[in-house]
Scaffold this motif. Structure first.
Motif, PDB file in Angstrom:
ATOM      1  N   GLY A  65       0.836  -1.192   0.000  1.00 10.99           N
ATOM      2  CA  GLY A  65       0.000   0.000   0.000  1.00 10.99           C
ATOM      3  C   GLY A  65       0.866   1.234   0.000  1.00 10.99           C
ATOM      4  N   GLN A  66       0.238   2.370   0.267  1.00 11.52           N
ATOM      5  CA  GLN A  66       1.010   3.608   0.301  1.00 11.52           C
ATOM      6  C   GLN A  66       0.511   4.510   1.408  1.00 11.52           C
ATOM      7  OE1 GLN A  66       0.543   5.245  -3.671  1.00 11.52           O
ATOM      8  NE2 GLN A  66      -0.815   6.797  -2.901  1.00 11.52           N
ATOM      9  N   ASP A  67       1.395   5.433   1.816  1.00  9.60           N
ATOM     10  CA  ASP A  67       1.083   6.372   2.883  1.00  9.60           C
ATOM     11  C   ASP A  67       1.954   7.605   2.679  1.00  9.60           C
ATOM     12  OD1 ASP A  67      -0.035   7.456   5.160  1.00  9.60           O
ATOM     13  OD2 ASP A  67       0.802   6.000   6.543  1.00  9.60           O
ATOM     14  N   ASP A  68       1.565   8.691   3.292  1.00  9.73           N
ATOM     15  CA  ASP A  68       2.375   9.916   3.271  1.00  9.73           C
ATOM     16  C   ASP A  68       3.053  10.043   4.616  1.00  9.73           C
ATOM     17  OD1 ASP A  68       1.669  10.742   0.676  1.00  9.73           O
ATOM     18  OD2 ASP A  68      -0.225  11.538   1.410  1.00  9.73           O
ATOM     19  N   LEU A  69       4.281  10.558   4.592  1.00  9.71           N
ATOM     20  CA  LEU A  69       5.065  10.670   5.809  1.00  9.71           C
ATOM     21  C   LEU A  69       5.819  11.995   5.794  1.00  9.71           C
ATOM     22  CD1 LEU A  69       6.175   9.099   8.356  1.00  9.71           C
ATOM     23  CD2 LEU A  69       8.051   8.398   6.876  1.00  9.71           C
ATOM     24  N   SER A  70       5.748  12.727   6.893  1.00  6.83           N
ATOM     25  CA  SER A  70       6.544  13.949   7.062  1.00  6.83           C
ATOM     26  C   SER A  70       7.689  13.633   8.006  1.00  6.83           C
ATOM     27  CB  SER A  70       5.694  15.079   7.640  1.00  6.83           C
ATOM     28  OG  SER A  70       4.718  15.472   6.713  1.00  6.83           O
ATOM     29  N   VAL A  71       8.883  14.030   7.621  1.00  6.41           N
ATOM     30  CA  VAL A  71      10.089  13.748   8.397  1.00  6.41           C
ATOM     31  C   VAL A  71      10.834  15.051   8.602  1.00  6.41           C
ATOM     32  CG1 VAL A  71      12.279  12.496   8.437  1.00  6.41           C
ATOM     33  CG2 VAL A  71      10.270  11.435   7.418  1.00  6.41           C
ATOM     34  N   GLY A  72      11.297  15.286   9.823  1.00 10.14           N
ATOM     35  CA  GLY A  72      12.100  16.472  10.096  1.00 10.14           C
ATOM     36  C   GLY A  72      11.545  17.273  11.241  1.00 10.14           C
TER      37      GLY A  72
END
Length: 169
Positions: free
Chosen positions: A66-73
């Motif tokens: 599947g897919q997902d959005d991820l914010s890093v930082g």
């Protein structure tokens, strides 16, 4: 040679897992995208390598990926990634593992935010326009219908304002 010039230089981060979800390989871009992955994750179970990313652990556990959005930082310096987990099949179509890719779409997101801002503000004054009012009104009506929140609307008319608007924008 091919690995150094293709796999290691991909713009996307890549994590390759075997049939039991252990890390087989990765490229350097993965460690940039997911900085909390151990520096040498080969051989680790995916659940351990991705311990800091519970939402990615869920994707890996899913048989179809599947897919997902991820914010890093850190706040204000976030990078945004579209994470996809796909089955990895051999030449006979048998699933032999999974591939996790991390695509940096920070620039696209920033452009979409900018485009939205341009769409809801007037070019001359920067004041919100009718489109923004419509968005806010839709949100308020939704909250009214769903949660019964109170709603007030005040309308007023300025005499001869059209001539001011025509002259000054």
């Amino acid at each position: 040679l091919a690995r150094a010039f293709v796999f290691d230089r991909l713009r996307d981060g890549v994590l390759v897992l075997d049939h039991s979800d252990h890390v087989v390989d990765f490229n350097p871009r993965l460690l940039e995208a997911l900085p909390q992955v151990p520096r040498e994750p080969r051989g680790l179970p995916a659940q351990e390598a991705l311990a800091a990313y519970p939402e990615l652990q869920i994707l890996v556990r899913s048989p179809d990926g599947g897919q997902d959005d991820l914010s890093v930082g850190e706040a204000g310096l976030n990078r945004h990634y579209r994470i996809e987990v796909s089955p990895l099949q051999d030449a006979y179509g048998e699933q032999v593992g999974k591939v996790l890719t991390a695509h940096d779409d920070s620039e696209v997101r920033a452009l979409l935010v900018r485009l939205h801002d341009l769409a809801i503000r007037g070019g001359l004054t920067g004041a919100f326009n009718h489109r923004h009012f419509s968005e806010l009104a839709d949100q308020a009506l939704y909250r009214l219908q769903r949660y019964g929140e109170p709603l007030s609307l005040i309308s007023f008319d300025l005499d001869h304002f059209k001539s001011v608007n025509d002259q000054y924008g």
